[in-house]
Design an enzyme around this catalytic site. Structure first.
Site, mmCIF file in Angstrom:
data_model
loop_
_atom_site.group_PDB
_atom_site.id
_atom_site.type_symbol
_atom_site.label_atom_id
_atom_site.label_comp_id
_atom_site.label_asym_id
_atom_site.label_seq_id
_atom_site.Cartn_x
_atom_site.Cartn_y
_atom_site.Cartn_z
ATOM 1 N N HIS A 198 1.882 4.624 -2.858
ATOM 2 C CA HIS A 198 2.005 6.068 -2.634
ATOM 3 C C HIS A 198 3.413 6.553 -2.990
ATOM 4 O O HIS A 198 3.585 7.574 -3.674
ATOM 5 C CB HIS A 198 1.738 6.401 -1.151
ATOM 6 N N HIS A 240 0.830 -1.205 0.000
ATOM 7 C CA HIS A 240 0.000 0.000 0.000
ATOM 8 C C HIS A 240 0.869 1.261 0.000
ATOM 9 O O HIS A 240 0.679 2.158 -0.829
ATOM 10 C CB HIS A 240 -0.914 -0.015 1.232
ATOM 11 N N GLU A 241 1.814 1.302 0.913
ATOM 12 C CA GLU A 241 2.664 2.489 1.015
ATOM 13 C C GLU A 241 3.607 2.617 -0.180
ATOM 14 O O GLU A 241 3.941 3.726 -0.595
ATOM 15 C CB GLU A 241 3.459 2.460 2.320
#
Length: 457
Positions: A26, A22-23
């Site tokens: 980003h 997920h990170e």
């Protein structure tokens, strides 16, 4: 490894994988948009390990493994040197900021597809959607022992899990469904399961029981594991006997005994119980005794028997396995179904058609993580895929403090032509924190209630 330690360990492993992807979503898009990333952290709190790359980004693994974050250069977070203003997140166009924020949930969606692809290639052992016993609505639909559900409303069914997911949604909607069955003799037929007749307060956490459907892998052999002292069977039947018939009616599993004994008790009199005792067929005469359930006060008839082998899982009888090419569309199709089902369940909970008890918290998730890991790599990959998709959907909810809340702010900025005021953003953050706290409180309450129920049953 103990049950508790196993649950904690596999929960940490799952969170580590999901949060990292997920990170990374980003981080990767932020770098491509020219944003300076200060820190990429898996976990919160004091770093246990860290290193810095040539771009000045600190990569860290922190002590509290309950999430993670990507910290970017941003004037809202502090002073930014004039020479680096062009690398600040808040100085990027609204479309670039949308791309950076949306990249996290999108990474989880991509991971879900990838995990399902690997699962299909490896092959996930599972249980077929074969009926073990039918009562209630299932019996009214003329489902019989040995029937295999091939399709529900035209959609193909591969496993009992596939069938249960579809049955659960249809049951919540009180929607009658069509089942395509293959009998134990190979005959094909079509039946209608009248889920519209379910009571309004049926247990949505155990739809199979509400329908009166017991899967074949859930049935226990009709072998006696214990005989209660002073019961009707004491001194006549023996531990290790396998019941084969009661009053001339065949017994295929331990669950068949109860209904036959109730009919026998209401009819009254003695009857023959046929058993297999160490390979020898015997017919023994006895009569059931009338009992009263102390908790409910309900009267019933009983022989005083308890099954042998309870708690021992049945062996898987089917495997979902595809070649590398065929697994690609299957992974996308499965992801699409999971997205539709998840969004549909959220809608049903908002309209109060679905019970809030369907919300699970970290305790239940940890237990499922441990259970799936015990069942093998393919099952754990399926669990990770489901969790990854859930993380993507939850983060896209329009709740401030989540990615979806930030996306909502940016969409408002696109419409009005300027960012929201800081006062409105702060107010939104408080609303978002309150909503998340309430959701987490409900999830923990459901978890604790499930654990307490398991302790007293």
């Amino acid at each position: 490894m103990s049950e508790v330690l196993g649950s904690i360990w596999w929960m940490i492993v799952a969170l580590g994988v999901l949060v990292t992807f997920h990170e990374f979503g980003h981080y990767w898009v932020a770098r491509r948009c020219g944003v300076k990333v200060l820190r990429f952290s898996v976990g919160f709190g004091k770093p246990l390990w860290s290193r810095r790359d040539r771009h000045g980004t600190e990569f860290a693994v922190a002590a509290i493994p309950l999430g993670g974050y990507v910290k970017m250069l941003d004037e809202a977070e502090g002073d930014v040197p004039a020479a680096q203003l062009d690398q600040a997140f808040n100085r990027k166009s609204v479309w670039q900021r949308i791309a950076v924020v949306a990249a996290g949930p999108l990474a989880n969606l991509v991971l879900c597809v990838a995990l399902l692809w690997v699962m299909f290639v490896i092959g996930r052992p599972d249980y077929s959607a074969t009926v073990g016993r039918a009562t209630g609505l299932a019996a009214q639909a003329q489902l019989q022992r040995g029937d295999r559900i091939e399709a529900i409303d035209g959609a193909q069914v591969h496993t009992s899990l596939d069938a249960l997911q579809t049955l659960t949604i249809a049951a919540i909607d009180r929607r009658d469904i069509t089942l395509n069955l293959v009998g134990i003799d190979g005959s094909e037929r079509e039946r209608t399961l009248a889920l519209s007749r379910l009571p309004a307060d049926f247990n949505q956490e155990n739809v199979s029981a509400a329908i009166g459907l017991v899967w074949n892998h859930q049935t226990l052999p009709a072998t006696i594991g214990k005989i209660r002292p002073g019961s009707a069977a004491a001194g006549i039947l023996e531990v290790g006997d396998t019941v084969t018939a009661i009053d001339g009616q065949p017994v295929h599993s331990f669950g068949d005994i109860g209904p036959l004994v109730q009919e026998w008790g209401h009819r009254g009199g003695l009857a023959m119980v046929e058993v297999d005792r160490k390979g020898e067929r015997r017919a023994l005469e006895l009569a059931p005794k009338r009992q009263r359930d102390e908790a409910t006060g309900q009267v019933y008839w009983a022989l005083g028997l308890e099954p042998a082998g309870s708690g021992v899982p049945a062996e898987f009888d089917t495997t979902q396995q595809l070649g590398p090419i065929a697994a690609i569309p299957a992974a996308f199709q499965q992801t699409g179904k999971m997205v539709t089902d998840s969004l549909g369940m959220i809608r049903r909970m908002l309209t109060r058609d679905a019970s809030s008890k369907n919300i699970s918290g970290p305790l239940t998730i940890a237990q499922v993580a441990n259970d799936s890991a015990k069942q093998g790599l393919a099952w754990f990959l399926f669990f990770l895929a489901l969790m990854s998709l859930s993380l993507a959907i939850i983060n896209l909810l329009p709740i401030p403090v989540l990615d979806g809340g930030h996306l909502l702010y940016y969409l408002i900025e696109l419409v009005k032509g300027s960012p929201l005021s800081e006062r409105h953003m702060v107010a939104g953050q408080y609303v978002g924190l309150a909503a998340l706290a309430g959701l987490m409180g409900l999830a923990f309450y459901n978890d604790i209630l499930r654990l307490m129920t398991r302790l007293v049953t």
